[in-house]
Write a protein that holds these residues in place. Structure first.
Motif, PDB file in Angstrom:
ATOM      1  N   ARG A  39      19.180  52.945  43.800  1.00 28.98           N
ATOM      2  CA  ARG A  39      19.423  54.374  44.044  1.00 28.98           C
ATOM      3  C   ARG A  39      18.163  55.189  43.780  1.00 28.98           C
ATOM      4  N   ALA A  40      17.471  54.859  42.696  1.00 31.68           N
ATOM      5  CA  ALA A  40      16.229  55.565  42.353  1.00 31.68           C
ATOM      6  C   ALA A  40      15.186  55.380  43.442  1.00 31.68           C
ATOM      7  N   GLN A  41      15.115  54.157  43.975  1.00 35.07           N
ATOM      8  CA  GLN A  41      14.148  53.859  45.026  1.00 35.07           C
ATOM      9  C   GLN A  41      14.407  54.725  46.260  1.00 35.07           C
ATOM     10  N   TYR A  42      15.658  54.811  46.673  1.00 37.02           N
ATOM     11  CA  TYR A  42      16.015  55.654  47.827  1.00 37.02           C
ATOM     12  C   TYR A  42      15.713  57.127  47.536  1.00 37.02           C
ATOM     13  N   ARG A  43      16.056  57.565  46.306  1.00 35.50           N
ATOM     14  CA  ARG A  43      15.852  58.964  45.927  1.00 35.50           C
ATOM     15  C   ARG A  43      14.366  59.326  45.980  1.00 35.50           C
ATOM     16  N   ILE A  44      13.530  58.467  45.428  1.00 32.19           N
ATOM     17  CA  ILE A  44      12.090  58.729  45.417  1.00 32.19           C
ATOM     18  C   ILE A  44      11.534  58.737  46.839  1.00 32.19           C
ATOM     19  N   PHE A  45      11.980  57.802  47.671  1.00 35.15           N
ATOM     20  CA  PHE A  45      11.507  57.756  49.059  1.00 35.15           C
ATOM     21  C   PHE A  45      11.837  59.063  49.775  1.00 35.15           C
ATOM     22  N   ASP A  46      13.076  59.533  49.604  1.00 37.37           N
ATOM     23  CA  ASP A  46      13.477  60.791  50.247  1.00 37.37           C
ATOM     24  C   ASP A  46      12.672  61.978  49.709  1.00 37.37           C
ATOM     25  N   ASN A  47      12.460  62.011  48.396  1.00 37.26           N
ATOM     26  CA  ASN A  47      11.676  63.099  47.796  1.00 37.26           C
ATOM     27  C   ASN A  47      10.254  63.127  48.342  1.00 37.26           C
ATOM     28  N   LEU A  48       9.645  61.954  48.424  1.00 31.27           N
ATOM     29  CA  LEU A  48       8.265  61.871  48.927  1.00 31.27           C
ATOM     30  C   LEU A  48       8.203  62.256  50.403  1.00 31.27           C
ATOM     31  N   SER A  49       9.220  61.861  51.166  1.00 32.71           N
ATOM     32  CA  SER A  49       9.258  62.212  52.593  1.00 32.71           C
ATOM     33  C   SER A  49       9.321  63.725  52.778  1.00 32.71           C
ATOM     34  N   LEU A  50      10.094  64.383  51.915  1.00 34.10           N
ATOM     35  CA  LEU A  50      10.181  65.844  51.987  1.00 34.10           C
ATOM     36  C   LEU A  50       8.836  66.488  51.645  1.00 34.10           C
ATOM     37  N   LEU A  51       8.141  65.936  50.672  1.00 35.83           N
ATOM     38  CA  LEU A  51       6.810  66.445  50.320  1.00 35.83           C
ATOM     39  C   LEU A  51       5.837  66.308  51.489  1.00 35.83           C
ATOM     40  N   VAL A  52       5.962  65.212  52.241  1.00 36.71           N
ATOM     41  CA  VAL A  52       5.121  65.021  53.428  1.00 36.71           C
ATOM     42  C   VAL A  52       5.462  66.062  54.483  1.00 36.71           C
ATOM     43  N   GLU A  53       6.765  66.263  54.726  1.00 40.21           N
ATOM     44  CA  GLU A  53       7.200  67.251  55.722  1.00 40.21           C
ATOM     45  C   GLU A  53       6.675  68.642  55.406  1.00 40.21           C
TER      46      GLU A  53
END
Length: 316
Positions: A39-53
């Motif tokens: 769950r943490a892995q998915y959460r971090i991936f989504d957070n980082l993707s938003l930072l890129v956007e």
């Protein structure tokens, strides 16, 4: 310091880990179950993707951060090379004591151990730890990868070099560390928040305004300027003579309850806990919650950019 270990992969643990990974540290996240780490892995991936956007980081920086993260259920493996360890497990003192006892067996003799607690004073945490001189509190705020504040709490046995290293470490990941000069329940920010929340729920209970109006009064008023100007400085700019009159006139009528507001107690008894149950003061569904969290995080990212520009101009 190069190697950081975060124990606890929940919302706070994962966001704290992300902050270090984005800043180039080697980060290990430890938890008791693989499903928690996933769950943490998915959460971090989504957070980082938003930072890129939002243009906060680049795709290569996102890839670097992801490559810097290791997920482990093996506590010994997770901490044996760690220079700085942050405990972000549930707020149950016995669990924390058990963890500290186990850490003594596995960690390096010069590793610094920090707690992200917002509940327990550091003197309580260190009661059963044999490394008290290397313990400190680093209290991050949710979402930990976006909110700059980290409250740092030491105790009389904490070595001064531990405090200095901790402050330097927080600065290195772009945080705004605040050192408390004395131990006090709730630290700084939660005491201020609680005072405001008590009055907000009092106004709601008394029928002065509805929930939306009270929330708007803060987000469009004090909250708008608090992002850049704190309450002490606001008093200076408003005039201490003016604020003396405000206090004298308003303070006698402020709510003085010493327990949670009745509205909160009633809703908790009804199982209406807020977003976690689908209803609190406001009703929620999964789509609304996801939208609000994404909107919140995008706004926090934009605000962070503005504050970074201000700081770069020497205005902060």
């Amino acid at each position: 310091m190069k190697n950081i270990t975060i124990i606890g992969s929940g919302v706070m643990g994962s966001s704290i880990a992300q902050s270090f990974a984005v800043s180039g540290y080697n980060v290990t996240i430890n938890d008791v179950k693989e499903e928690f780490l996933l769950r943490a892995q998915y959460r971090i991936f989504d957070n980082l993707s938003l930072l890129v956007e939002e243009g906060k980081i680049t795709e290569p920086e996102k890839a670097m951060a992801l490559a810097s993260l290791v997920y482990s259920t093996d506590l010994e493996e997770a901490v044996k090379e760690a220079d700085f360890i942050i405990e972000a497990i549930p707020e149950v003192i016995e669990m924390k004591w058990d963890l500290f006892n186990t850490l003594e067996e596995f960690m390096k003799p010069d590793a610094i151990v920090a707690s992200n607690t917002s509940t327990f004073p550091i003197t309580r945490l260190m009661e059963k730890a044999g490394f008290a001189e290397r313990m400190i509190i680093t209290h991050f705020f949710n979402p930990g990868h976006l909110v700059p504040l980290v409250e740092i709490v030491k105790h009389e046995k904490t070595k001064s070099e531990i405090v200095e290293k901790t402050i330097d470490l927080m600065n290195s990941i772009g945080k705004s560390p605040v050192l408390l000069k004395k131990e006090i329940s709730g630290f700084i920010a939660n005491r201020l928040q609680t005072a405001l929340m008590r009055e907000a729920f009092y106004l709601l209970q008394e029928g002065v305004a509805d929930a939306h109006a009270i929330d708007t009064a803060i987000t469009a008023g004090p909250g708008f300027r608090w992002a850049f100007t704190g309450p002490i400085e606001i008093a200076d700019f408003g005039g201490l003579d003016t604020w003396q009159r405000v206090f004298d006139n308003v303070a006698p009528d402020l709510n003085k309850d010493i327990e949670a507001p009745a509205i909160i107690r009633e809703l908790v008894q009804q199982g209406k806990l807020g977003t976690k149950s689908g209803e609190g003061i406001y009703p929620y569904d999964e789509k609304t919650i996801a939208q609000k969290l994404e909107e919140r995080d995008r706004n926090f990212i934009k605000l962070g950019k503005m504050k970074a520009v201000k700081k770069g101009m020497g205005q902060d």
